[in-house]
Design a protein around this motif. Structure first.
Motif, short mmCIF file in Angstrom:
data_model
loop_
_atom_site.label_atom_id
_atom_site.label_comp_id
_atom_site.label_asym_id
_atom_site.label_seq_id
_atom_site.Cartn_x
_atom_site.Cartn_y
_atom_site.Cartn_z
N ASN A 86 1.20 3.91 -2.98
CA ASN A 86 0.49 5.09 -2.48
C ASN A 86 -1.02 4.92 -2.59
O ASN A 86 -1.74 5.82 -3.04
CB ASN A 86 0.94 6.35 -3.23
N ARG A 87 -1.50 3.75 -2.15
CA ARG A 87 -2.93 3.47 -2.15
C ARG A 87 -3.34 2.87 -0.80
O ARG A 87 -2.59 2.09 -0.21
CB ARG A 87 -3.30 2.47 -3.26
N GLU A 88 -4.52 3.27 -0.32
CA GLU A 88 -5.06 2.65 0.88
C GLU A 88 -5.56 1.25 0.55
O GLU A 88 -5.97 0.96 -0.58
CB GLU A 88 -6.20 3.50 1.45
N GLU A 118 -8.92 1.07 -1.02
CA GLU A 118 -9.00 1.38 -2.45
C GLU A 118 -8.70 0.16 -3.31
O GLU A 118 -9.11 0.11 -4.48
CB GLU A 118 -7.99 2.49 -2.80
N LEU A 119 -7.97 -0.80 -2.74
CA LEU A 119 -7.49 -1.93 -3.54
C LEU A 119 -8.42 -3.14 -3.50
O LEU A 119 -8.75 -3.72 -4.54
CB LEU A 119 -6.10 -2.35 -3.06
N ASP A 132 -6.58 -3.30 -11.34
CA ASP A 132 -5.69 -2.21 -11.75
C ASP A 132 -6.42 -1.17 -12.61
O ASP A 132 -6.07 0.01 -12.61
CB ASP A 132 -4.51 -2.77 -12.55
N PHE A 188 -7.78 2.26 -10.94
CA PHE A 188 -7.05 3.42 -10.42
C PHE A 188 -5.78 3.76 -11.20
O PHE A 188 -5.16 4.78 -10.93
CB PHE A 188 -6.69 3.21 -8.94
N TRP A 189 -5.32 2.93 -12.14
CA TRP A 189 -4.14 3.26 -12.92
C TRP A 189 -4.55 3.85 -14.27
O TRP A 189 -5.65 3.56 -14.76
CB TRP A 189 -3.26 2.04 -13.17
N CYS A 234 0.83 -1.21 0.00
CA CYS A 234 0.00 0.00 0.00
C CYS A 234 0.86 1.26 0.00
O CYS A 234 0.60 2.22 -0.72
CB CYS A 234 -0.93 0.00 1.21
#
Length: 511
Positions: A49-51, A54-55, A60, A63-64, A45
């Protein structure tokens, strides 16, 4: 039940295993058959740089950027479809939008219930890439030919001196001829780590006697292995004498800088201006590490040219290397002490955590020392930062061990024939107290009066930052460090920690 059985039972607990994975410094993630995230440890994480929220349950694509997500998905399906483990370099956006290189390892896992998962790890290559650039810049000036050869025979890098050895044209064919010349005489070259003396020659160039040093095949980055090969020309001694003079000059500068460092440290203590330590250490690190790097490089070159040649310089070279390492450690300790970071305090069973730390640390202590535990918090949860508090506990145990048995090599020098360290915990004054006591010689009153002073030490070679660093950690937790000792009856160090999460100066609880 034996300790081994009890430990295995704990490891069979899924929550224990998840806790271990969450606290590993390695980035780990798991995706399901639809390539949705089902697990992401703290390191992963932080790296992307993701909580975690969020995952989990997302892919992918959520958010990418489109192109990056497409490449990730194609790569993931390739691993799941073929079952072939993959090692590749991927790029994700950095904090400021710049591409951040990651070395990603992925593998397919079929669970006992028949479900298929994709497991992977990431390693941030940003610092490695930066070091590669520094390394290549360094090789531009060193008097050593340097070649990076990939396993398929491709030349990834050659410095100017190596090009000169090959005739000066920089052509790949000339480097290939050079490698083939050496392989004909040394079949283990270049894939096996080796060092030997040989002769090389290029069309129109004089024959040279060189020492060849190969690292063997290494994963330096990307999908191919490479070997770093150095060529040290030993046909001329003029350059060797110049390097020797340079090492002597740098040693004199190093001694002068170390003297200035000591004088500056003494002045800081006398005037109580520790706020200047950060600026001082940054300056010293800049002034010392550059010449230290030059000393290390020069000593390496001198060692490669002279060691084992019967010139009686091995002792001096070893002294230079040890001196550089010791000075570098001092700079690192100063920087560590001057830096501060926000704590990550979470309530946890302090006794249980402490048992794990002591179990690991006990293995590193001399065999003559026994550790006695008297833990009385009764599973009471205490907020603390595991990494910072572990440093304090380890420092206390190490200091106690050194007071009892020194380096532990000679029993005739032990302070007592039955060296013992007692670690205890209890609730007191609205907080938790962790006590580390020893039955050693104790601390003389004149030393006890100054033991909290930064840079004060009674050791023959030390920075005097051990106890102040422990006290800083206690203070950052909202606690304190109490020290007591009676000469001849040992020393007692008590860490008092509050039962509530410490608050920062801005009034908010520390994360």
């Amino acid at each position: 039940m034996s300790d081994e059985s009890e430990q295995k039972k704990r490891l069979d607990d899924p929550q224990v295993l998840l806790s271990i994975l969450d606290n590993l410094p390695t980035s780990i993630f798991v995706k399901d058959e639809d390539l949705n995230f089902v697990y992401s440890n703290a390191a992963h994480c932080k790296l992307i740089n993701r909580e975690e929220s969020e995952l989990l349950g997302h892919s992918d694509k959520d958010f990418w950027p489109e192109e990056a997500a497409r490449q990730f998905v194609e790569h993931d399906w390739s691993v799941i479809d073929t079952g072939v483990e993959s090692i590749s370099e991927e790029f994700v956006p950095g904090d400021r939008g710049e591409p951040r290189p990651l070395l990603t390892r992925k593998a397919r896992l079929v669970a006992p219930d028949g479900k298929t998962y994709l497991i992977g790890t990431n390693t941030d290559l940003t610092e490695i890439k930066h070091r590669e650039d520094q390394y290549k810049a360094l090789t531009e000036t060193v008097p050593v030919g340097v070649l990076q050869l990939e396993e398929d025979g491709t030349v990834a890098f050659a410095n100017p001196l190596l090009n000169a050895y090959c005739g000066g044209d920089g052509a790949a064919e000339s480097k290939f001829d050079l490698i083939e010349q050496i392989k004909a005489k040394h079949p283990e070259f270049p894939g096996t780590a080796c060092r030997f003396e040989t002769e090389i020659a290029a069309i129109g160039m004089p024959r040279r006697t060189v020492i060849v040093i190969s690292s063997g095949w290494l994963w330096i980055g990307g999908e191919k292995r490479s070997a770093i090969i150095s060529f040290v020309d030993i046909t001329e001694m003029t350059e060797l004498r110049r390097i020797n003079d340079e090492v002597s000059r740098l040693n004199r500068e190093l001694a002068e800088n170390m003297q200035r460092l000591k004088e500056a440290q003494d002045e800081l203590v006398k005037k109580g201006r520790m706020e200047q330590l950060g600026q001082l250490t940054a300056t010293v690190a800049h002034e010392l590490r550059n010449p230290l790097g030059a000393v290390r490089t020069s000593a390496f070159l001198v060692e490669r040219k002279l060691k084992g040649k019967g010139l009686d310089v091995d002792v001096q070279l070893d002294r230079i290397n040890k001196g550089v390492i010791r000075c570098d450690n001092i700079i690192t300790q100063l920087l560590d002490f001057s830096r501060t970071r926000q704590l990550n305090c979470q309530p946890a069973d302090l006794d249980q955590w402490l048992l794990q730390v002591l179990d690991e640390e006990a293995k590193k202590l001399p065999a003559a020392i026994t550790i006695t535990c008297d833990l009385g918090l009764e599973a009471h949860h205490v907020p603390f930062d595991p990494s910072r508090l572990q440093r304090a506990i380890v420092n206390l145990i190490t200091n106690a061990s050194e007071a009892l048995v020194g380096q532990g090599d000679d029993s005739s020098k032990f302070a007592r024939p039955d060296p013992n360290i007692t670690v205890s915990t209890k609730l007191r004054d609205g907080g938790a107290v962790v006590t580390v006591a020893d039955n050693g010689p104790g601390i003389p009153p004149e030393v006890l009066a100054r033991i909290r002073e930064p840079l004060f030490t009674t050791k023959s070679f030390g920075t005097g930052l051990g106890v102040p660093a422990i006290e800083n950690i206690a203070t950052q937790h909202g606690g304190r460090l109490d020290i007591s000792s009676i000469p001849g009856q040992g020393a007692v160090f008590m860490l008092w920690l509050p039962l509530v999460t410490p608050r920062r100066e801005d009034g908010e609880a520390a994360a």
